[in-house]
Design a protein around this motif. Structure first.
Motif, mmCIF file in Angstrom:
data_model
loop_
_atom_site.group_PDB
_atom_site.id
_atom_site.type_symbol
_atom_site.label_atom_id
_atom_site.label_comp_id
_atom_site.label_asym_id
_atom_site.label_seq_id
_atom_site.Cartn_x
_atom_site.Cartn_y
_atom_site.Cartn_z
ATOM 1 N N SER A 1 0.868 -1.176 0.000
ATOM 2 C CA SER A 1 0.000 0.000 0.000
ATOM 3 C C SER A 1 0.904 1.224 0.000
ATOM 4 N N CYS A 2 0.387 2.305 -0.572
ATOM 5 C CA CYS A 2 1.156 3.548 -0.550
ATOM 6 C C CYS A 2 0.198 4.710 -0.313
ATOM 7 N N HIS A 3 0.690 5.674 0.473
ATOM 8 C CA HIS A 3 -0.045 6.911 0.726
ATOM 9 C C HIS A 3 0.455 7.950 -0.267
ATOM 10 N N LEU A 4 -0.477 8.569 -0.984
ATOM 11 C CA LEU A 4 -0.119 9.584 -1.967
ATOM 12 C C LEU A 4 -0.280 10.983 -1.378
ATOM 13 N N ALA A 5 0.357 11.939 -1.998
ATOM 14 C CA ALA A 5 0.361 13.316 -1.515
ATOM 15 C C ALA A 5 -1.036 13.938 -1.471
#
Length: 154
Positions: free
Chosen positions: A95-99
């Protein structure tokens, strides 16, 4: 006057920018890349020479800033040239958190040398390229590393 034209193909995409609604359209990718192999959309997006990319839409074209693209959803995957690399690891859940505050969850598969097969090894090895492929169900996204706040491997 003779005009030199590079044969190109359209790749249908949905472009998610840092602000505003996603943009539906086509990016153009050369038919062949270095060494005559088919060019890939990810290479086109990651080319450091291109500050703006032409996105062709039904009502005309617009130039989108490379720096403001968060991710690109590939709608015509066969045209993108992103088959799984030979020798790739089994897909891992990430999973990745985007800006922009969104969180993407999906899988990634990548080929790395023995002893350097962790997610961090892969991300750091391609950080200069700009985009990484990530699959969520049937959706393939090319995620711009510049706008990723953090990654988690599951």
């Amino acid at each position: 006057m003779l005009t030199y034209r590079v044969p190109q193909r359209k790749v249908k995409v949905l472009v998610h920018m840092r602000q505003g609604k996603p943009l539906l359209g086509d990016f153009f990718v050369p038919e062949s890349g270095p060494g005559g192999a088919p060019a890939r959309l990810i290479d086109r997006l990651s080319d450091p020479k291109d500050r703006f990319l032409a996105l062709v839409q039904e009502d005309g074209s617009r130039l989108v800033s490379h720096d403001w693209i968060l991710r690109v959803e590939v709608l015509s995957e066969a045209d993108a040239g992103l088959e799984i690399e030979p020798g790739a690891c089994d897909p891992i859940l990430v999973s990745c958190h985007l800006a922009d505050g969104n969180v993407l969850e999906g899988t990634m598969a990548f080929a790395m040398p023995p002893g350097r097969q962790r997610l961090i090894d892969y991300i750091n090895s391609i950080a200069h390229n700009g985009f990484v492929p990530m699959r969520a169900g049937k959706t393939l996204s090319l995620v711009h590393l510049r706008h990723v706040i953090d990654w988690a491997a599951r």
